[in-house]
Each structure stands twice: as structure tokens, then as C-alpha cells.
Design a protein around this motif. Structure first.
Motif, PDB file in Angstrom:
ATOM      1  N   ASP A   1      -7.079  -9.210  -6.783  1.00 20.23           N
ATOM      2  CA  ASP A   1      -7.066  -8.769  -5.396  1.00 20.23           C
ATOM      3  C   ASP A   1      -5.706  -8.218  -4.997  1.00 20.23           C
ATOM      4  OD1 ASP A   1      -8.168  -8.685  -2.612  1.00 20.23           O
ATOM      5  OD2 ASP A   1      -6.626 -10.197  -2.266  1.00 20.23           O
ATOM      6  N   MET A   2      -4.629  -8.882  -5.429  1.00 18.49           N
ATOM      7  CA  MET A   2      -3.295  -8.524  -4.951  1.00 18.49           C
ATOM      8  C   MET A   2      -2.547  -7.579  -5.879  1.00 18.49           C
ATOM      9  SD  MET A   2      -2.012 -12.173  -3.393  1.00 18.49           S
ATOM     10  CE  MET A   2      -1.424 -11.710  -1.781  1.00 18.49           C
ATOM     11  N   PHE A   3      -2.801  -7.682  -7.196  1.00 18.65           N
ATOM     12  CA  PHE A   3      -2.014  -6.920  -8.164  1.00 18.65           C
ATOM     13  C   PHE A   3      -2.853  -5.956  -9.007  1.00 18.65           C
ATOM     14  CE2 PHE A   3       0.337 -10.818  -7.304  1.00 18.65           C
ATOM     15  CZ  PHE A   3       1.598 -10.319  -7.017  1.00 18.65           C
ATOM     16  N   ALA A   4      -4.146  -6.004  -8.887  1.00 19.27           N
ATOM     17  CA  ALA A   4      -5.085  -5.070  -9.532  1.00 19.27           C
ATOM     18  C   ALA A   4      -5.135  -5.206 -11.044  1.00 19.27           C
ATOM     19  CB  ALA A   4      -4.787  -3.626  -9.133  1.00 19.27           C
TER      20      ALA A   4
ATOM     21  N   VAL B   1      -8.062  -4.210   3.877  1.00 19.55           N
ATOM     22  CA  VAL B   1      -8.241  -3.302   2.741  1.00 19.55           C
ATOM     23  C   VAL B   1      -9.713  -2.897   2.641  1.00 19.55           C
ATOM     24  CG1 VAL B   1      -8.158  -3.100   0.233  1.00 19.55           C
ATOM     25  CG2 VAL B   1      -6.246  -4.145   1.450  1.00 19.55           C
ATOM     26  N   ARG B   2     -10.620  -3.859   2.804  1.00 19.63           N
ATOM     27  CA  ARG B   2     -12.055  -3.547   2.720  1.00 19.63           C
ATOM     28  C   ARG B   2     -12.467  -2.550   3.803  1.00 19.63           C
ATOM     29  NH1 ARG B   2     -13.493  -8.186   3.374  1.00 19.63           N
ATOM     30  NH2 ARG B   2     -14.388  -8.320   5.463  1.00 19.63           N
ATOM     31  N   PHE B   3     -11.893  -2.652   4.973  1.00 15.31           N
ATOM     32  CA  PHE B   3     -12.209  -1.741   6.072  1.00 15.31           C
ATOM     33  C   PHE B   3     -11.381  -0.461   6.011  1.00 15.31           C
ATOM     34  CE2 PHE B   3     -14.384  -5.362   7.761  1.00 15.31           C
ATOM     35  CZ  PHE B   3     -15.282  -4.874   8.707  1.00 15.31           C
ATOM     36  N   ASP B   4     -10.550  -0.305   4.972  1.00 15.54           N
ATOM     37  CA  ASP B   4      -9.685   0.863   4.787  1.00 15.54           C
ATOM     38  C   ASP B   4      -8.743   1.040   5.977  1.00 15.54           C
ATOM     39  OD1 ASP B   4      -8.658   2.994   3.347  1.00 15.54           O
ATOM     40  OD2 ASP B   4     -10.049   4.458   4.220  1.00 15.54           O
ATOM     41  N   LEU B   5      -8.204  -0.070   6.472  1.00 21.75           N
ATOM     42  CA  LEU B   5      -7.336  -0.028   7.642  1.00 21.75           C
ATOM     43  C   LEU B   5      -5.930  -0.569   7.381  1.00 21.75           C
ATOM     44  CD1 LEU B   5      -9.838  -1.212  10.420  1.00 21.75           C
ATOM     45  CD2 LEU B   5      -9.047   1.121   9.982  1.00 21.75           C
ATOM     46  N   LEU B   6      -5.704  -1.206   6.255  1.00 21.53           N
ATOM     47  CA  LEU B   6      -4.379  -1.786   6.021  1.00 21.53           C
ATOM     48  C   LEU B   6      -3.302  -0.714   6.010  1.00 21.53           C
ATOM     49  CD1 LEU B   6      -2.709  -4.349   5.368  1.00 21.53           C
ATOM     50  CD2 LEU B   6      -2.978  -3.773   2.953  1.00 21.53           C
ATOM     51  N   THR B   7      -3.556   0.399   5.351  1.00 22.82           N
ATOM     52  CA  THR B   7      -2.551   1.458   5.235  1.00 22.82           C
ATOM     53  C   THR B   7      -2.830   2.650   6.138  1.00 22.82           C
ATOM     54  OG1 THR B   7      -3.745   2.431   3.363  1.00 22.82           O
ATOM     55  CG2 THR B   7      -2.026   0.808   2.849  1.00 22.82           C
TER      56      THR B   7
ATOM     57  N   ARG C   1      -0.526   3.048  -1.697  1.00 22.79           N
ATOM     58  CA  ARG C   1      -0.098   2.119  -2.747  1.00 22.79           C
ATOM     59  C   ARG C   1       0.061   0.703  -2.213  1.00 22.79           C
ATOM     60  NH1 ARG C   1       4.782   5.235  -2.252  1.00 22.79           N
ATOM     61  NH2 ARG C   1       6.424   4.117  -1.140  1.00 22.79           N
ATOM     62  N   TYR C   2       0.288   0.566  -0.895  1.00 22.24           N
ATOM     63  CA  TYR C   2       0.502  -0.763  -0.322  1.00 22.24           C
ATOM     64  C   TYR C   2      -0.787  -1.568  -0.180  1.00 22.24           C
ATOM     65  CZ  TYR C   2       5.218   0.874   0.514  1.00 22.24           C
ATOM     66  OH  TYR C   2       6.496   1.357   0.337  1.00 22.24           O
ATOM     67  N   ASN C   3      -1.907  -1.003  -0.601  1.00 25.87           N
ATOM     68  CA  ASN C   3      -3.137  -1.792  -0.670  1.00 25.87           C
ATOM     69  C   ASN C   3      -3.065  -2.840  -1.774  1.00 25.87           C
ATOM     70  OD1 ASN C   3      -4.726  -0.752   1.455  1.00 25.87           O
ATOM     71  ND2 ASN C   3      -5.233   1.054   0.243  1.00 25.87           N
ATOM     72  N   VAL C   4      -2.159  -2.666  -2.716  1.00 27.20           N
ATOM     73  CA  VAL C   4      -1.890  -3.691  -3.728  1.00 27.20           C
ATOM     74  C   VAL C   4      -0.382  -3.862  -3.834  1.00 27.20           C
ATOM     75  CG1 VAL C   4      -3.995  -3.299  -5.058  1.00 27.20           C
ATOM     76  CG2 VAL C   4      -1.916  -2.038  -5.633  1.00 27.20           C
ATOM     77  N   TYR C   5       0.022  -4.953  -4.452  1.00 31.82           N
ATOM     78  CA  TYR C   5       1.435  -5.215  -4.671  1.00 31.82           C
ATOM     79  C   TYR C   5       1.841  -4.727  -6.059  1.00 31.82           C
ATOM     80  CZ  TYR C   5       1.297  -8.059  -0.469  1.00 31.82           C
ATOM     81  OH  TYR C   5       1.161  -8.473   0.839  1.00 31.82           O
TER      82      TYR C   5
ATOM     83  N   GLN D   1       2.539  -0.218 -14.384  1.00 31.72           N
ATOM     84  CA  GLN D   1       2.784  -0.417 -12.962  1.00 31.72           C
ATOM     85  C   GLN D   1       1.639   0.200 -12.159  1.00 31.72           C
ATOM     86  OE1 GLN D   1       3.579  -2.127 -10.434  1.00 31.72           O
ATOM     87  NE2 GLN D   1       5.780  -2.144 -10.974  1.00 31.72           N
ATOM     88  N   ASN D   2       1.349  -0.401 -11.020  1.00 30.63           N
ATOM     89  CA  ASN D   2       0.302   0.131 -10.159  1.00 30.63           C
ATOM     90  C   ASN D   2       0.692   1.499  -9.618  1.00 30.63           C
ATOM     91  OD1 ASN D   2      -1.683  -1.956 -10.252  1.00 30.63           O
ATOM     92  ND2 ASN D   2      -0.343  -3.234  -8.987  1.00 30.63           N
ATOM     93  N   GLU D   3      -0.306   2.330  -9.388  1.00 27.60           N
ATOM     94  CA  GLU D   3      -0.094   3.728  -9.003  1.00 27.60           C
ATOM     95  C   GLU D   3       0.741   3.822  -7.723  1.00 27.60           C
ATOM     96  OE1 GLU D   3      -2.771   7.730  -7.986  1.00 27.60           O
ATOM     97  OE2 GLU D   3      -3.739   5.860  -8.635  1.00 27.60           O
ATOM     98  N   GLY D   4       1.710   4.696  -7.754  1.00 26.83           N
ATOM     99  CA  GLY D   4       2.530   4.952  -6.578  1.00 26.83           C
ATOM    100  C   GLY D   4       3.839   4.199  -6.537  1.00 26.83           C
ATOM    101  N   TYR D   5       3.992   3.185  -7.398  1.00 30.00           N
ATOM    102  CA  TYR D   5       5.243   2.407  -7.405  1.00 30.00           C
ATOM    103  C   TYR D   5       6.187   2.927  -8.479  1.00 30.00           C
ATOM    104  CZ  TYR D   5       3.299  -1.105  -4.243  1.00 30.00           C
ATOM    105  OH  TYR D   5       2.776  -1.756  -3.159  1.00 30.00           O
TER     106      TYR D   5
END
Length: 535
Positions: free
Chosen positions: A171-174, A485-491, A512-516, A531-535
Motif C-alpha cells: 500500500d505504501m511502497f508499491a 488515494v482510492r478516490f484519486d484525491l490525495l495528490t 508520485r506522492y501516492n506512494v512513498y 525506486q518508485n516512479e518519479g523519485y
């Protein structure tokens, strides 16, 4: 007398989990009170202690009290797993901001963190991987356990804890490293997020028959707990796999509901010092992280309660919170406060919230946070008094620093809301039941049926009514980031809150901030990680 430590790790496991913290290969313990697995697992009692150790990682940072840490390089107090996970699930969201002036607090408040070390990110990642390592070692040794223990149940409970840790990591790090007792590697590679989801799902379904029956022992991972985790996974499956699984979410919720859980009569009591002993609250709590002021002295839960209080004098703190100090850190955002109805909306007061779930303290505090949150803001943002070290009779817990309050990781209120959302989003379930569950929560909240909802309410505003209801029912319970994140509202820039993106009124941020980020401490020693995409 010094507590005897049971560290169930072999040399190879230590190399994997703690390689980022080591300067050489000499990782065999020098402390004579630390035992390796070949010596630790000897009799039935040692296997019971081993299983308890696995459970304890959520609550305790180490085994010699609040100042000890099982993992080198992680601060014992700041990186207790529950505290770190809760911080990352709440502080970047529309529910909480932190008034402390630590550099990482600003980054998490603003959602501007980078791949530089951030203490709670490091804490969640390493302690979840520590659970994985403990379970792997436990499973390698348990075939040798005496017949006097219930091996099938012990194995299933250990595997649940590993699956739960991997769920948090997914959930947090993919893309965390993936390793079990069957595929040991010095440099474990990740599975794809979808493959990891599928593995967790299969693991939970396979072990469920061997877990204890529902409600057989408070605090133990039983069959209803596994179904609760599956429900939470299925509700968010489209995020993890690109495929909706709402009907499966409904089925998992039904398995929990039919186990006989009931809503507590008093919402506030769910978060008090005797919530693990009070029969009324125990009938709703499905799976707690257990705390005891005498036996579990850690900053896992104490920090959440103390951090939400102001620095009033000791007598005031004891009277309204059951603790004797306050750190004046965690504050509600204006978005959270305004989810609730007031008797006078023009001049909101905490004492005039009509919904009993809104448990705030507003003395000397403004609703809005307008100062830069790169430093301490003393009078902005209401305090949240939802969690308390007072019991249901208003008496402090056994200890006024180390709290007795259990953290409800899963409870029936969330199951009802997950069922309703899954039905609203097209899952095969009953809209009538969904409405019934929401109305049961609202009747408890308002004390009447005047605030009941209808079926149309479920789908209005692109399901935002449901998101708002989750905010009112579940705020500060460590679920909000995953919900947004599920509602596509975090970012997204379509929904903002205090200092989102570092701007006073809020602004959208990079997806990218949808995951750490995967911690660099692990990337540098494991060439198979990415590394997760965007970092």
C-alpha cells in the motif's frame, strides 16, 4: 532485572534486514542476552514467545522498554511501527498537520518529501520488513516444535502477520523486496504490485481455515481479522492491480458481519483506556494493537494521545486526557473540522458539534491553520481528543505516561462503510443493507434517526458522501491516506487542504506522492530493487 531478548534471526536474515545499518559482516550478536534462532527455539514456551514477538512489533520498538530498538539506526521512540504508520497515513492528508519544527514534519505536512531519509518512512519500511524476517525464521523452525503446541494455528497466525506487513508495504511502497522462508536471497527482488496483491490474497485465503475462530481471543489474528484485511485490500484493488474487486470486498465484509460483531453503544468509548476490557467496545473491535501502561511501555500509542494534547498544566491534562504531559503537535485541519455539523455554523465551537463523533478541543485555537507549518504553530488547528487514556468511567489508566488504550486496527464501523462503498461502486450486494449500515452509524452518532440517508445518497457527488462519512467515522484511525488515494484525491488539485503542496490554501502535487519512496538505505545494498516512479 534485564529482560531476556529473543531475537529470532540467523546470520543470513540479519544480513538481509539490517544490511543498510551494518558496517561489516560480523553480525552475530555480541550481547550474551541476545539469542539466535538455533538457541532460541528449544521448547514449547519459546515458540509461544516467538509468536508473541512477531505480534509485538506493531506496539513495541524493542524489548527493553521504550528506549530500546530491535533495529540499529532507528530511534526507539520515534520509529515505533504504529506511530510511524499512523503518521504517514494521517499527516499528509486532509485530517492532520503536525506543529513540530522537525525538518521531516514540514516535508510530510507539505507532501514534498524526497528520497532523503525521512524518519517515519524509514520506520514503517524497516519494521515491516523486520516482521517478514521474524516470520520467515519462525516458519523455518516450527517443524521442530513439540506436539504440545497447535502448530497449524501458530503457523497461520505467523503467516497472517507477514501478509499484513506485506499489505502495508504494498500500500505504501508499491514494490518492496519479496522474501519468504522458501526463497531466501541476499538481494531479494520485488514482485509487481499486482503479483504481490495476488500473493497476499492467496496467502490469507489459504491460512484462514487454520486461524482461530472469530472472537475467540481478543487481540489474536483470527478468521474475521483475515477477512477484514481482505475486504480492505479488495476495496482498494483497482489502485493496486488496475482491476476492481468490489463484489469480493462485499463477500469479505459479509464474512465479518456474520461472525456476530456489533456496534458499540458509545462511539467515544471505542478509543478509551479500557476499550480492551469493556464488553461494549470489545463487541465492535475486530483486531486491536494492544497496549498496557505497565507491560507495553512504548511510544506507539502514547505518542498519538500525548502528541494531540496541548502543553496545559498537569492537572488539566489528567482531567481531560488521563496523561500528564502534552506535546502540542498533532492538529486537525479545517477540512476535518468542517465535516461535522455545528449548532451555529457561523461561529463553530467544539462543544456545539451535533455529531457525537466530533471529539475536539478548541480552547485558544483557531480552526484554520494559516501560519507556515515549517515551524511551531501554537494557536492554530483544533486538538483531537478522540483517543484518550481515560476509561469509560472517566478515570485515568494505570499509568499517566504509558497509556492503556488499544488501537482498533479493524472494527465493525469500517466494515459497514466498506460494504456500503463497494455496493455503491457496483459490487454485488444489497443497497438496502448498505443504507441500513450507514444509518446505524449515524443513529449512534446523532442519537436519533433524523439524519438517516437513502439509497440515492450512496452514489451522489461521485461517492463523496461516502468519503465524508468515512472521515467522520474513522478520522485519525490510520485509513485516510489510503482512502484519498482510492478516490484519486490525495495528490489532485481538485481537492485541497491546509498547506497541501506547501501552499497556504493547498495545491495539487505530483502523483508520485501516492506512494512513498523505497528507502535509499535499502536501494544501495540491493541491486534488484527499483525506486518508485518519479523519485
Amino acid at each position: 532485572m534485564k529482560t531476556r531478548k529473543y531475537i529470532y534471526t540467523t546470520l543470513a536474515t540479519c544480513l538481509f534486514v539490517f544490511s543498510s545499518c551494518l558496517n561489516d559482516l560480523d553480525v552475530l550478536p555480541l550481547d550474551p542476552t541476545v539469542e539466535t534462532a538455533d538457541k532460541a527455539y528449544t521448547d514449547a514456551e519459546s515458540y509461544t514467545k516467538g509468536l508473541h514477538k512477531i505480534y509485538s512489533v506493531w506496539a513495541l520498538s524493542g524489548q527493553d522498554g521504550s528506549s530500546s530498538s530491535d533495529i540499529s539506526g532507528l530511534d526507539a521512540g520515534n520509529t515505533a511501527l504504529l506511530r510511524c504508520w499512523w503518521t504517514l497515513q494521517e499527516q499528509p492528508t486532509d485530517e492532520m498537520k503536525n506543529a513540530w519544527n522537525d525538518a521531516w514534519c514540514t516535508e510530510v505536512n507539505y507532501m514534498t518529501w524526497t528520497t532523503n531519509k525521512v524518519e517515519p518512512i524509514e520506520g514503517v519500511y524497516q519494521r515491516c520488513m523486520y516482521i517478514v524476517a521474524l516470520v520467515n525464521e519462525f516458519l523455518k523452525n516450527i517443524p521442530n516444535a513439540p506436539e504440545s503446541i497447535d502448530k497449524e494455528s501458530y503457523i497461520a497466525q505467523a503467516r497472517f502477520n507477514r501478509a499484513f506487513a506485506y499489505y502495508i508495504l504494498m500500500d505504501m511502497f508499491a514494490l518492496p523486496p519479496f522474501i519468504t522462508e522458501k526463497n531466501y536471497s541476499i538481494e531479494p527482488a520485488p514482485l509487481s504490485r499486482e503479483d504481490l496483491f495476488n500473493w497476499i490474497e492467496a496467502e490469507l485465503n489459504e491460512i484462514k481455515p487454520n486461524l482461530p475462530s472469530p472472537r475467540s481471543e481478543y487481540g489474536v489474528a483470527d478468521q474475521a481479522v483475515a477477512s477484514s484485511l481482505l475486504a480492505r485490500m479488495y476495496l482498494n484493488a483497482e489502485v493496486y492491480t488496475g482491476k476492481a474487486r468490489y463484489s469480493e470486498c462485499i463477500n469479505a465484509c459479509n464474512e465479518v458481519i456474520k461472525a456476530g460483531y456489533q456496534l458499540a453503544d458509545n462511539y467515544a468509548d471505542l478509543f478509551k483506556a479500557d476499550n480492551g476490557e469493556n464488553p461494549d467496545t470489545k463487541k465492535e473491535i475486530i483486531y486491536p494493537i494492544i497496549f498496557d501502561g505497565d507491560k507495553t511501555q512504548s511510544w506507539g500509542m502514547a505518542a498519538i494521545i500525548i502528541g494531540a494534547r496541548g502543553a496545559e498544566d498537569k492537572d488539566v491534562l489528567l482531567a481531560h486526557s488521563g496523561v500528564d504531559q502534552g506535546w502540542a503537535g498533532f492538529r486537525a485541519t479545517s477540512n476535518l473540522v468542517h465535516l461535522f455539523d455545528f449548532q451555529n455554523d457561523e461561529e463553530p465551537k467544539a462543544s456545539e458539534i451535533q455529531d457525537k463523533r466530533g471529539i475536539f478541543y478548541d480552547k485558544g485555537r483557531s480552526i484554520d491553520i494559516t501560519s507556515s507549518v515549517s515551524g511551531t504553530f501554537e494557536t492554530e488547528g483544533w486538538s483531537v481528543f478522540k483517543f484518550s487514556n481515560l476509561d469509560s468511567n472517566g478515570q485515568p489508566g494505570k499509568n499517566t505516561l504509558w497509556v492503556d488504550t488499544d488501537f482498533p486496527m479493524f472494527r465493525l464501523g469500517d466494515i459497514y462503510l466498506m460494504y456500503a462503498e463497494a455496493v455503491a461502486r457496483g459490487g454485488e450486494g444489497s443497497k438496502a443493507s448498505a443504507v441500513e449500515y450507514i444509518n446505524a452509524l449515524r443513529k449512534r452518532a446523532y442519537g436519533d434517526e433524523k439524519h438517516n440517508i437513502s439509497e440515492n445518497w450512496l452514489e451522489e457527488n461521485n461517492f463523496r458522501n461516502l468519503l465524508d462519512e468515512r472521515g467522520r467515522e474513522l478520522y485519525w484511525e490510520g485509513i485516510r491516506r489510503t482512502d484519498l488515494v482510492r478516490f484519486d484525491l490525495l495528490t489532485s488539485g481538485s481537492y485541497t487542504w491546509d498547506f497541501k503542496g506547501g501552499i497556504n490554501t493547498g495545491v495539487g502535487v505530483n502523483k508520485r506522492y501516492n506512494v512513498y519512496p523505497i528507502p535509499v538505505t535499502d536501494l544501495t545494498v540491493n541491486g534488484n530493487l527499483q525506486q518508485n516512479e518519479g523519485y
